[in-house]
Scaffold this active site. Sequence first.
Site, mmCIF file in Angstrom:
data_model
loop_
_atom_site.group_PDB
_atom_site.id
_atom_site.type_symbol
_atom_site.label_atom_id
_atom_site.label_comp_id
_atom_site.label_asym_id
_atom_site.label_seq_id
_atom_site.Cartn_x
_atom_site.Cartn_y
_atom_site.Cartn_z
ATOM 1 N N HIS A 79 -4.133 0.680 -14.080
ATOM 2 C CA HIS A 79 -5.046 1.731 -14.558
ATOM 3 C C HIS A 79 -4.736 3.019 -13.801
ATOM 4 O O HIS A 79 -4.610 2.998 -12.575
ATOM 5 C CB HIS A 79 -6.495 1.312 -14.287
ATOM 6 N N GLY A 87 -6.582 6.419 -13.894
ATOM 7 C CA GLY A 87 -7.639 7.307 -14.355
ATOM 8 C C GLY A 87 -7.670 8.607 -13.568
ATOM 9 O O GLY A 87 -6.793 8.878 -12.740
ATOM 10 N N GLU A 101 0.828 -1.211 0.000
ATOM 11 C CA GLU A 101 0.000 0.000 0.000
ATOM 12 C C GLU A 101 0.857 1.254 0.000
ATOM 13 O O GLU A 101 0.507 2.256 -0.628
ATOM 14 C CB GLU A 101 -0.981 0.021 1.175
ATOM 15 N N GLY A 154 -5.945 4.841 -0.102
ATOM 16 C CA GLY A 154 -6.286 3.458 -0.395
ATOM 17 C C GLY A 154 -7.785 3.222 -0.312
ATOM 18 O O GLY A 154 -8.456 3.690 0.599
ATOM 19 N N ARG A 207 5.387 -17.079 -0.226
ATOM 20 C CA ARG A 207 6.623 -17.652 0.303
ATOM 21 C C ARG A 207 6.976 -16.932 1.595
ATOM 22 O O ARG A 207 6.785 -15.735 1.711
ATOM 23 C CB ARG A 207 7.746 -17.455 -0.724
ATOM 24 N N SER A 208 7.514 -17.663 2.544
ATOM 25 C CA SER A 208 7.928 -17.031 3.793
ATOM 26 C C SER A 208 9.374 -16.542 3.685
ATOM 27 O O SER A 208 10.165 -17.056 2.889
ATOM 28 C CB SER A 208 7.783 -17.997 4.973
ATOM 29 N N HIS A 258 0.037 -14.261 -0.198
ATOM 30 C CA HIS A 258 1.358 -14.514 0.372
ATOM 31 C C HIS A 258 1.824 -15.876 -0.121
ATOM 32 O O HIS A 258 1.182 -16.900 0.138
ATOM 33 C CB HIS A 258 1.284 -14.442 1.895
#
Length: 138
Positions: free
Chosen positions: A106, A108, A61, A82, A91-92, A89
């Site tokens: 996009h 806009g 984010e 946001g 892979r660790s 998720h």
Amino acid sequence: MKAGFDLSNLEFAHADSIVKHLGIEFTEAGEGYLTARMPVDGRTHQPFGILHGGASVVLAESLGSTASYMLLDDPTKQRAVGLEINANHLRSVREGWVYGRCTPIHTGRTTHVWDIRITDEQGRLVCVSRLTIAIING
């Protein structure tokens, strides 16, 4: 994102915020992408000693919101906030750094949609995320 954008101008990235708290560093901005990295350490671990999925979402984010901010016509009168985010998720990671790359799906007038890919130090995919940003006046 605008190529040549001076990332040191992102004063909010240096302010007392979750970005600073988690150690997120914006590393490169180019035509159509923004990158950042985040440490995998005690600040970003979940109780079992691996990267917390929520920390990956914060990185995603932060990348998308910042990328939208960089595209605003007038950042003194507009905000990029946001609206929706999802993350898978894959892979660790226990230590080191993870790297996020944000690219537009996009862009806009009132919404932006971003694809964010987070990888480990070996370039392996850790998390994929899609973020929708609302462009508001204020």
